[in-house]
Design a protein around this motif. Structure first.
Motif, PDB file in Angstrom:
ATOM      1  N   LEU A  43       0.736  -1.169  -0.028  1.00 20.08           N
ATOM      2  CA  LEU A  43       0.110  -0.026  -0.024  1.00 20.08           C
ATOM      3  C   LEU A  43       0.864   1.306  -0.202  1.00 20.08           C
ATOM      4  N   LEU A  44       0.486   1.929  -1.042  1.00 26.07           N
ATOM      5  CA  LEU A  44       1.542   3.136  -0.846  1.00 26.07           C
ATOM      6  C   LEU A  44       0.565   4.285  -0.632  1.00 26.07           C
ATOM      7  N   LYS A  45       1.094   4.873   0.675  1.00 25.02           N
ATOM      8  CA  LYS A  45       0.337   6.240   0.946  1.00 25.02           C
ATOM      9  C   LYS A  45       1.007   7.635   0.471  1.00 25.02           C
ATOM     10  N   LEU A  46       0.531   8.365  -0.358  1.00 21.02           N
ATOM     11  CA  LEU A  46       0.822   9.506  -1.027  1.00 21.02           C
ATOM     12  C   LEU A  46       0.127  10.740  -0.318  1.00 21.02           C
ATOM     13  N   LEU A  97      -0.416  -3.211  -6.155  1.00 21.30           N
ATOM     14  CA  LEU A  97      -0.328  -1.738  -5.619  1.00 21.30           C
ATOM     15  C   LEU A  97      -1.768  -1.268  -5.201  1.00 21.30           C
ATOM     16  N   CYS A  98      -1.973  -0.807  -3.786  1.00 23.77           N
ATOM     17  CA  CYS A  98      -3.011  -0.224  -3.601  1.00 23.77           C
ATOM     18  C   CYS A  98      -2.476   1.086  -3.170  1.00 23.77           C
ATOM     19  N   ILE A  99      -3.433   2.319  -3.421  1.00 25.34           N
ATOM     20  CA  ILE A  99      -2.696   3.636  -3.112  1.00 25.34           C
ATOM     21  C   ILE A  99      -3.722   4.394  -2.245  1.00 25.34           C
ATOM     22  N   VAL A 100      -3.343   4.948  -1.278  1.00 24.68           N
ATOM     23  CA  VAL A 100      -4.327   6.000  -0.494  1.00 24.68           C
ATOM     24  C   VAL A 100      -3.639   7.237  -0.562  1.00 24.68           C
ATOM     25  N   VAL A 101      -4.725   8.318  -1.041  1.00 23.11           N
ATOM     26  CA  VAL A 101      -4.032   9.467  -1.091  1.00 23.11           C
ATOM     27  C   VAL A 101      -4.609  10.525  -0.132  1.00 23.11           C
ATOM     28  N   GLY A 102      -3.692  11.630   0.090  1.00 20.64           N
ATOM     29  CA  GLY A 102      -4.148  12.476   1.066  1.00 20.64           C
ATOM     30  C   GLY A 102      -4.730  13.714   0.507  1.00 20.64           C
ATOM     31  N   SER A 156     -14.968   9.032   7.602  1.00 16.63           N
ATOM     32  CA  SER A 156     -15.358   9.907   8.675  1.00 16.63           C
ATOM     33  C   SER A 156     -14.623  10.798   9.374  1.00 16.63           C
ATOM     34  N   PRO A 157     -15.285  11.843   9.783  1.00 17.21           N
ATOM     35  CA  PRO A 157     -14.236  13.225  10.310  1.00 17.21           C
ATOM     36  C   PRO A 157     -13.643  12.586  11.437  1.00 17.21           C
ATOM     37  N   PHE A 158     -12.655  13.567  11.858  1.00 18.25           N
ATOM     38  CA  PHE A 158     -11.720  13.274  13.002  1.00 18.25           C
ATOM     39  C   PHE A 158     -10.783  11.918  12.718  1.00 18.25           C
ATOM     40  N   PHE A 159     -10.538  11.739  11.463  1.00 13.02           N
ATOM     41  CA  PHE A 159      -9.597  10.731  11.121  1.00 13.02           C
ATOM     42  C   PHE A 159      -8.693  11.674  10.186  1.00 13.02           C
ATOM     43  N   THR A 160      -7.409  10.609   9.760  1.00  9.35           N
ATOM     44  CA  THR A 160      -6.697  11.086   8.617  1.00  9.35           C
ATOM     45  C   THR A 160      -6.579  10.023   7.557  1.00  9.35           C
ATOM     46  N   THR A 161      -5.891  10.453   6.405  1.00 13.01           N
ATOM     47  CA  THR A 161      -5.597   9.438   5.526  1.00 13.01           C
ATOM     48  C   THR A 161      -4.663   8.595   5.940  1.00 13.01           C
ATOM     49  N   ALA A 186      -3.384   2.893   7.019  1.00  9.11           N
ATOM     50  CA  ALA A 186      -3.396   1.900   7.961  1.00  9.11           C
ATOM     51  C   ALA A 186      -4.480   0.753   7.732  1.00  9.11           C
ATOM     52  N   LEU A 187      -5.638   1.078   7.876  1.00 10.03           N
ATOM     53  CA  LEU A 187      -6.806   0.575   7.754  1.00 10.03           C
ATOM     54  C   LEU A 187      -6.952  -0.403   6.359  1.00 10.03           C
ATOM     55  N   ARG A 188      -6.736   0.291   5.333  1.00  8.28           N
ATOM     56  CA  ARG A 188      -6.820  -0.296   4.085  1.00  8.28           C
ATOM     57  C   ARG A 188      -5.645  -1.290   3.838  1.00  8.28           C
ATOM     58  N   ALA A 189      -4.585  -0.776   4.501  1.00  9.78           N
ATOM     59  CA  ALA A 189      -3.476  -1.730   4.383  1.00  9.78           C
ATOM     60  C   ALA A 189      -3.818  -3.175   5.069  1.00  9.78           C
ATOM     61  N   ALA A 190      -4.365  -3.068   6.414  1.00  6.43           N
ATOM     62  CA  ALA A 190      -4.883  -4.019   7.032  1.00  6.43           C
ATOM     63  C   ALA A 190      -5.949  -4.846   6.493  1.00  6.43           C
ATOM     64  N   GLU A 191      -6.882  -4.230   6.068  1.00  3.88           N
ATOM     65  CA  GLU A 191      -8.126  -4.988   5.144  1.00  3.88           C
ATOM     66  C   GLU A 191      -7.771  -5.345   3.906  1.00  3.88           C
ATOM     67  N   MET A 192      -6.719  -4.945   3.176  1.00  2.00           N
ATOM     68  CA  MET A 192      -6.329  -5.578   1.976  1.00  2.00           C
ATOM     69  C   MET A 192      -5.083  -6.559   2.170  1.00  2.00           C
TER      70      MET A 192
END
Ligand code: UDP
Length: 243
Positions: free
Chosen positions: A11-14, A50-55, A139-144, A149-155
């Motif tokens: 998982l790539l976090k950008l 590759l999974c990507i999560v963008v900020g 959801s609010p009060f979270f960050t990318t 981390a969540l997507r990395a765990a579930e994927m």
């Protein structure tokens, strides 16, 4: 440290800032985004899934809105929408160089992209597509970072690569402390206890609990993403102490 045999799905976090023009120019600079896409395409071509999560920090952060009197949750939703714009920009840049992608958003947006459906994302990866996850955890009060981390765990990703514009994690701010040194590896607990700026605490804890190593590296440096994966580039690996 060579990651090749260990890591298959990453998982790539950008962070949003890596899409920005140099010196605070455009929020989404097409030329910069195209360069980042090239780095991703190089790694994809090596056979990684590759999974990507963008900020979205290059466009809007809820906390900045709140500091100017806006309701925090409203600001956070605006921030999540910003991540969808970035996801579309990254998708566009990747598809222009022949990388097949799908965008899935944690906030359903039927005419713009797919909603997040884990099993469907799994199928895209099996078919060789890059899956770009937008809107963080939805959801609010979270960050990318938490979204990553969540997507990395579930994927079931083997590692979370955090692509930023610095080359790793330092024991102090290298811009302020000339003697600051970069860690090659550092434990999750040290990151949390020393409040090292890697990702927010909930993201670190989620990675620790699921034993997902975090690799912090500079994605703006040409060839570095592929080099880090082959053990030659510069990075910091956050992992359990015994490893
Ligand atoms: N955000 C949110 N929930 C999430 C992910 C993001 O509320 O699950 C909002 C939050 O306001 C955040 C903004 O979206 O500041 C942009 O994301 P982030 O700051 O994580 O982007 P980055 O720093 O990675 O560019």
């Amino acid at each position: 440290m060579t990651f090749a045999p260990r890591f298959k799905r990453i998982l790539l976090k950008l962070s949003g800032e890596v899409l920005m023009g140099e010196g605070g120019g455009l929020s989404i600079d097409p030329a910069v985004t195209a360069r980042v896409a090239e780095e991703i395409a190089d790694v994809k071509a090596q056979g990684y899934e590759l999974c990507i999560v963008v900020g979205g920090g290059n466009i809007f952060r809820g906390i900045s809105g709140a500091a100017r009197g806006m309701e925090r949750a409203t600001g956070d939703y605006m921030g999540m929408l910003a991540t969808v714009m970035n996801a579309l920009a990254v998708q566009n840049a990747l598809e222009q160089i022949g990388v097949e992608t799908r965008v899935q958003s944690a906030i359903p947006m039927a005419s713009v992209c797919e909603p997040f459906i884990r099993r469907r994302a799994e199928r895209h990866l099996e078919k060789g597509r890059v899956v770009i996850f937008a809107a963080g955890v939805g959801s609010p009060f979270f960050t990318t970072d938490s979204g990553a981390a969540l997507r990395a765990a579930e994927m079931k990703c083997d590692a979370l690569f955090k692509g930023t514009s610095v080359d790793g994690v330092y024991d102090a701010d290298p811009k302020k402390v000339p003697t600051a040194t970069r860690y090659d590896t550092v434990s999750y607990s040290r990151v949390l206890s020393d409040d090292l700026k890697v990702m927010d605490a909930s993201a670190i804890a989620l990675c620790r609990d699921n034993n997902i190593p975090i690799v912090v590296f500079n994605i703006r440096e040409h060839g570095n993403f592929a080099a880090v994966l082959s053990g030659e580039g510069v990075s910091t690996v956050v992992q359990n102490e015994q490893e």
